[in-house]
Write a protein that holds these residues in place. Structure first.
Motif, PDB file in Angstrom:
ATOM      1  N   GLY A  46       9.991   1.417  -5.282  1.00 42.50           N
ATOM      2  CA  GLY A  46      10.237   2.312  -4.131  1.00 42.50           C
ATOM      3  C   GLY A  46       9.589   1.814  -2.847  1.00 42.50           C
ATOM      4  O   GLY A  46       9.278   2.596  -1.949  1.00 42.50           O
ATOM      5  N   ILE A  47       9.394   0.508  -2.755  1.00 44.43           N
ATOM      6  CA  ILE A  47       8.703  -0.037  -1.568  1.00 44.43           C
ATOM      7  C   ILE A  47       9.652  -0.944  -0.773  1.00 44.43           C
ATOM      8  O   ILE A  47      10.727  -1.286  -1.248  1.00 44.43           O
ATOM      9  CB  ILE A  47       7.440  -0.845  -1.978  1.00 44.43           C
ATOM     10  CG1 ILE A  47       7.775  -1.832  -3.111  1.00 44.43           C
ATOM     11  CG2 ILE A  47       6.336   0.068  -2.440  1.00 44.43           C
ATOM     12  CD1 ILE A  47       7.664  -3.229  -2.793  1.00 44.43           C
ATOM     13  N   ASP A  48       9.215  -1.343   0.408  1.00 44.43           N
ATOM     14  CA  ASP A  48       9.980  -2.295   1.201  1.00 44.43           C
ATOM     15  C   ASP A  48       9.532  -3.706   0.791  1.00 44.43           C
ATOM     16  O   ASP A  48       8.409  -4.116   1.094  1.00 44.43           O
ATOM     17  CB  ASP A  48       9.711  -2.047   2.699  1.00 44.43           C
ATOM     18  CG  ASP A  48      10.510  -2.987   3.592  1.00 44.43           C
ATOM     19  OD1 ASP A  48      11.060  -3.990   3.068  1.00 44.43           O
ATOM     20  OD2 ASP A  48      10.603  -2.715   4.804  1.00 44.43           O
ATOM     21  N   ALA A  49      10.410  -4.407   0.097  1.00 43.85           N
ATOM     22  CA  ALA A  49      10.036  -5.740  -0.403  1.00 43.85           C
ATOM     23  C   ALA A  49      10.150  -6.814   0.683  1.00 43.85           C
ATOM     24  O   ALA A  49       9.809  -7.970   0.458  1.00 43.85           O
ATOM     25  CB  ALA A  49      10.931  -6.116  -1.590  1.00 43.85           C
ATOM     26  N   PHE A  50      10.629  -6.419   1.855  1.00 45.31           N
ATOM     27  CA  PHE A  50      10.959  -7.434   2.858  1.00 45.31           C
ATOM     28  C   PHE A  50       9.980  -7.464   4.036  1.00 45.31           C
ATOM     29  O   PHE A  50      10.167  -8.232   4.963  1.00 45.31           O
ATOM     30  CB  PHE A  50      12.401  -7.220   3.348  1.00 45.31           C
ATOM     31  CG  PHE A  50      13.384  -7.304   2.206  1.00 45.31           C
ATOM     32  CD1 PHE A  50      13.804  -8.538   1.741  1.00 45.31           C
ATOM     33  CD2 PHE A  50      13.825  -6.162   1.550  1.00 45.31           C
ATOM     34  CE1 PHE A  50      14.673  -8.636   0.654  1.00 45.31           C
ATOM     35  CE2 PHE A  50      14.692  -6.250   0.469  1.00 45.31           C
ATOM     36  CZ  PHE A  50      15.119  -7.481   0.020  1.00 45.31           C
TER      37      PHE A  50
ATOM     38  N   ARG B  86       0.832  -1.207   0.000  1.00 44.91           N
ATOM     39  CA  ARG B  86       0.000   0.000   0.000  1.00 44.91           C
ATOM     40  C   ARG B  86       0.869   1.261   0.000  1.00 44.91           C
ATOM     41  O   ARG B  86       0.552   2.250  -0.668  1.00 44.91           O
ATOM     42  CB  ARG B  86      -0.885  -0.029   1.247  1.00 44.91           C
ATOM     43  CG  ARG B  86      -1.716   1.212   1.416  1.00 44.91           C
ATOM     44  CD  ARG B  86      -2.677   1.052   2.569  1.00 44.91           C
ATOM     45  NE  ARG B  86      -3.384   2.282   2.853  1.00 44.91           N
ATOM     46  CZ  ARG B  86      -4.239   2.437   3.841  1.00 44.91           C
ATOM     47  NH1 ARG B  86      -4.478   1.424   4.656  1.00 44.91           N
ATOM     48  NH2 ARG B  86      -4.849   3.578   4.036  1.00 44.91           N
ATOM     49  N   PHE B  87       1.951   1.235   0.782  1.00 45.86           N
ATOM     50  CA  PHE B  87       2.778   2.439   0.940  1.00 45.86           C
ATOM     51  C   PHE B  87       4.160   2.254   0.324  1.00 45.86           C
ATOM     52  O   PHE B  87       4.719   1.148   0.354  1.00 45.86           O
ATOM     53  CB  PHE B  87       2.957   2.766   2.428  1.00 45.86           C
ATOM     54  CG  PHE B  87       1.672   3.106   3.119  1.00 45.86           C
ATOM     55  CD1 PHE B  87       1.038   4.327   2.874  1.00 45.86           C
ATOM     56  CD2 PHE B  87       1.091   2.214   4.009  1.00 45.86           C
ATOM     57  CE1 PHE B  87      -0.160   4.639   3.515  1.00 45.86           C
ATOM     58  CE2 PHE B  87      -0.112   2.524   4.650  1.00 45.86           C
ATOM     59  CZ  PHE B  87      -0.741   3.738   4.398  1.00 45.86           C
ATOM     60  N   ASP B  88       4.715   3.350  -0.189  1.00 45.69           N
ATOM     61  CA  ASP B  88       6.119   3.277  -0.597  1.00 45.69           C
ATOM     62  C   ASP B  88       7.002   3.595   0.617  1.00 45.69           C
ATOM     63  O   ASP B  88       6.487   3.806   1.725  1.00 45.69           O
ATOM     64  CB  ASP B  88       6.409   4.178  -1.808  1.00 45.69           C
ATOM     65  CG  ASP B  88       6.323   5.652  -1.484  1.00 45.69           C
ATOM     66  OD1 ASP B  88       6.199   6.006  -0.288  1.00 45.69           O
ATOM     67  OD2 ASP B  88       6.383   6.477  -2.416  1.00 45.69           O
ATOM     68  N   ARG B  89       8.290   3.642   0.401  1.00 45.33           N
ATOM     69  CA  ARG B  89       9.179   3.831   1.554  1.00 45.33           C
ATOM     70  C   ARG B  89       9.064   5.214   2.173  1.00 45.33           C
ATOM     71  O   ARG B  89       9.495   5.443   3.292  1.00 45.33           O
ATOM     72  CB  ARG B  89      10.634   3.516   1.156  1.00 45.33           C
ATOM     73  CG  ARG B  89      10.929   2.027   1.113  1.00 45.33           C
ATOM     74  CD  ARG B  89      12.419   1.764   1.277  1.00 45.33           C
ATOM     75  NE  ARG B  89      13.171   2.487   0.292  1.00 45.33           N
ATOM     76  CZ  ARG B  89      13.550   2.033  -0.886  1.00 45.33           C
ATOM     77  NH1 ARG B  89      13.240   0.789  -1.221  1.00 45.33           N
ATOM     78  NH2 ARG B  89      14.228   2.768  -1.727  1.00 45.33           N
ATOM     79  N   GLU B  90       8.488   6.161   1.407  1.00 45.89           N
ATOM     80  CA  GLU B  90       8.283   7.515   1.952  1.00 45.89           C
ATOM     81  C   GLU B  90       6.938   7.631   2.667  1.00 45.89           C
ATOM     82  O   GLU B  90       6.551   8.715   3.089  1.00 45.89           O
ATOM     83  CB  GLU B  90       8.297   8.571   0.825  1.00 45.89           C
ATOM     84  CG  GLU B  90       9.445   8.462  -0.173  1.00 45.89           C
ATOM     85  CD  GLU B  90      10.796   8.572   0.502  1.00 45.89           C
ATOM     86  OE1 GLU B  90      10.899   9.337   1.471  1.00 45.89           O
ATOM     87  OE2 GLU B  90      11.717   7.858   0.090  1.00 45.89           O
TER      88      GLU B  90
END
Ligand code: PA5
Length: 458
Positions: free
Chosen positions: A425-429, A300-304
């Motif tokens: 730009g997301i957290d893949a982990f 849902r969210f990118d890293r920002e």
């Protein structure tokens, strides 16, 4: 064993082959190089900080040797191994069993299994399946391997409680020889129980999440129990790591695969990724890969912290079976898919098709070919039909299904997904959606401290 590198063929996505409307130019692909360089730098930085653990796993050779020795010792007198685990704590082990030993493994007589035990993966909590398993498995000849990174997943731990009680009732103090725990080195209920009961246990490194854990004891221990050569598996993963060490898209096939898929999803309206092995033995690998894509990239969210609602939808299909199920849709349906074939070059078995009838008939064309030839032609014909209908096709060539190529494939897909996380730009982990489902379930089951989640649902 054929120890060769897997091949990667992306001609089937180029505009020269499938036309400009759905195809890509080489320039379009290479234009991602600077973003890939930046993503690579960030991943390298995270790796150095110890934030992303899967990068280090191919180099833990000493641990693999220990696992192998322990597995050889513990499987003495054991006829059945039952793995309790779900998602990333199960799919990798299952992919290994099916790929290396074929999906028929549990049906093979003991001699064909070279004396190694059956290997079952419980996964789901469907009570019908679990009660059948309990009826089938005599505890004195069964080893239970419970795998949970968090040590608290409701499905796995409820199965564990049932099996623990059964083992204790039937085997008493012998229980500890029939139970192995694989979990976080420090945290969680399972670690506490393993400590208190002095169970044989293995650690899942804290910085390795479920779906990236196949090369930890999560995948390695069950594999070693059935005689899979886990050292060569790591060697294959190291070969892929070496091959994809630099971010250059001309040599790094994992990043290249990531760029092509990302571009199709975000810029060309093709968010459906089909992975279609032409090998029954690789179908479970496609299941593993589906989870890796879905849980890593569906965010849902990118890293920002901005809402992005991103992520492709992975689909798995099997050649030739699904030619008679889904292929019509892939060839003539909406232009929303990218199809990857996993093609095996040297099959581990073949059968000649005979001509038992004296006169010529409409089946005569099949005779004097082998099933392997037919399999290969069907794949070629399917690829051609897709390409002439302007459908993007990628082909990953597997020289032979063995530990060395499997190690490469696991690492290839993990690295691809890590790079795709950078591009999105997301957290893949992380997996906040899955965690949300888990805490809501804890609340509904009356777990202390989780009452507020029931209220939220109400
Ligand atoms: O990839 C993941 O993180 C998840 O699929 C987990 O593996 C799954 O939810 C099981 O979790 P655990 O290993 O904590 O029991």
């Amino acid at each position: 064993m054929i120890k060769r590198g897997i091949t990667y063929d992306y001609h089937g996505v180029l505009s020269d082959f499938i036309g400009k409307e759905h195809g890509l130019s080489r320039d379009e692909i290479i234009s991602y190089q600077s973003r890939v360089n930046a993503g690579h730098q960030r991943l390298v930085g995270e790796r150095k900080r110890g934030g992303i653990g899967f990068f280090e796993l191919p180099y833990r050779e000493a641990e693999a040797r220990e696992i192998k020795e322990k597995a050889q010792e513990i499987r003495q007198g054991i006829e059945n191994c039952l793995v309790l685990g779900i998602g990333g704590s199960s799919l990798g082990g299952k992919a290994l069993r099916d790929a290396i030993k074929t999906p028929l493994y549990n049906l093979m007589p003991r001699k064909m299994r070279e004396g190694t035990p059956h290997l079952f993966f419980a996964e789901n909590i469907d009570p019908e399946t679990i009660s059948r398993l309990l009826e089938m498995l005599p505890m004195e000849k069964t080893l239970v391997v419970v795998i949970s990174k968090s040590g608290g997943t409701a499905e796995t731990m409820s199965q564990f409680l049932i099996l623990y009680e059964r083992l204790k009732r039937e085997l008493g103090r012998e229980l500890s020889r029939h139970l192995v725990a694989i979990t976080d080195p420090e945290k969680g209920a399972l670690r506490e129980i393993a400590r208190a009961d002095s169970l044989i246990s293995f650690d899942i490194p804290g910085n390795v999440g479920g779906r990236f854990s196949v090369l930890t004891p999560v995948g390695l221990f069950p594999a070693a129990l059935i005689g899979i050569d886990i050292e060569t598996l790591l060697e294959g993963a190291r070969a892929m790591a070496g091959r994809c060490d630099l971010p250059d898209l001309k040599s790094n096939i994992a990043y290249l695969n990531g760029v092509i898929h990302y571009h199709y999803d975000m810029k060309r309206g093709k968010p459906l990724f089909v992975l279609m092995p032409y090998a029954d033995s690789l179908l479970s690998l496609a299941d593993w890969c589906r989870q890796l894509y879905a849980e890593s990239l569906g965010k849902r969210f990118d890293r920002e912290g901005r809402e992005v609602f991103c992520g492709p939808t992975p689909i798995r299909a099997l050649g030739t079976t699904d030619q008679h199920s889904q292929l019509q849709l892939y060839i003539e349906g909406p232009f929303d898919k990218v199809i990857t074939f996993l093609r095996v070059e040297a099959l581990r078995g073949d059968a000649e098709i005979p001509n038992p009838f004296s006169s010529d008939n409409s089946l005569s064309y099949l005779a004097n070919h082998s099933l392997g030839q037919l399999f290969g032609f069907e794949q070629r014909a399917t690829a051609h039909a897709l390409v002439e209908n302007h459908r993007p096709v990628l082909t990953v060539g597997v020289p032979e299904i063995n530990e060395y190529t499997l190690g490469q494939l696991f690492y290839f897909y993990e690295l691809q997904v890590a790079m795709m996380g950078e591009l999105y730009g997301i957290d893949a982990f992380n997996q906040p959606g899955v965690e949300r489902g888990k805490v809501l379930t804890y609340g509904l089951m009356g777990r202390k401290g989780y009452e507020k989640y029931v209220k939220e649902m109400e």
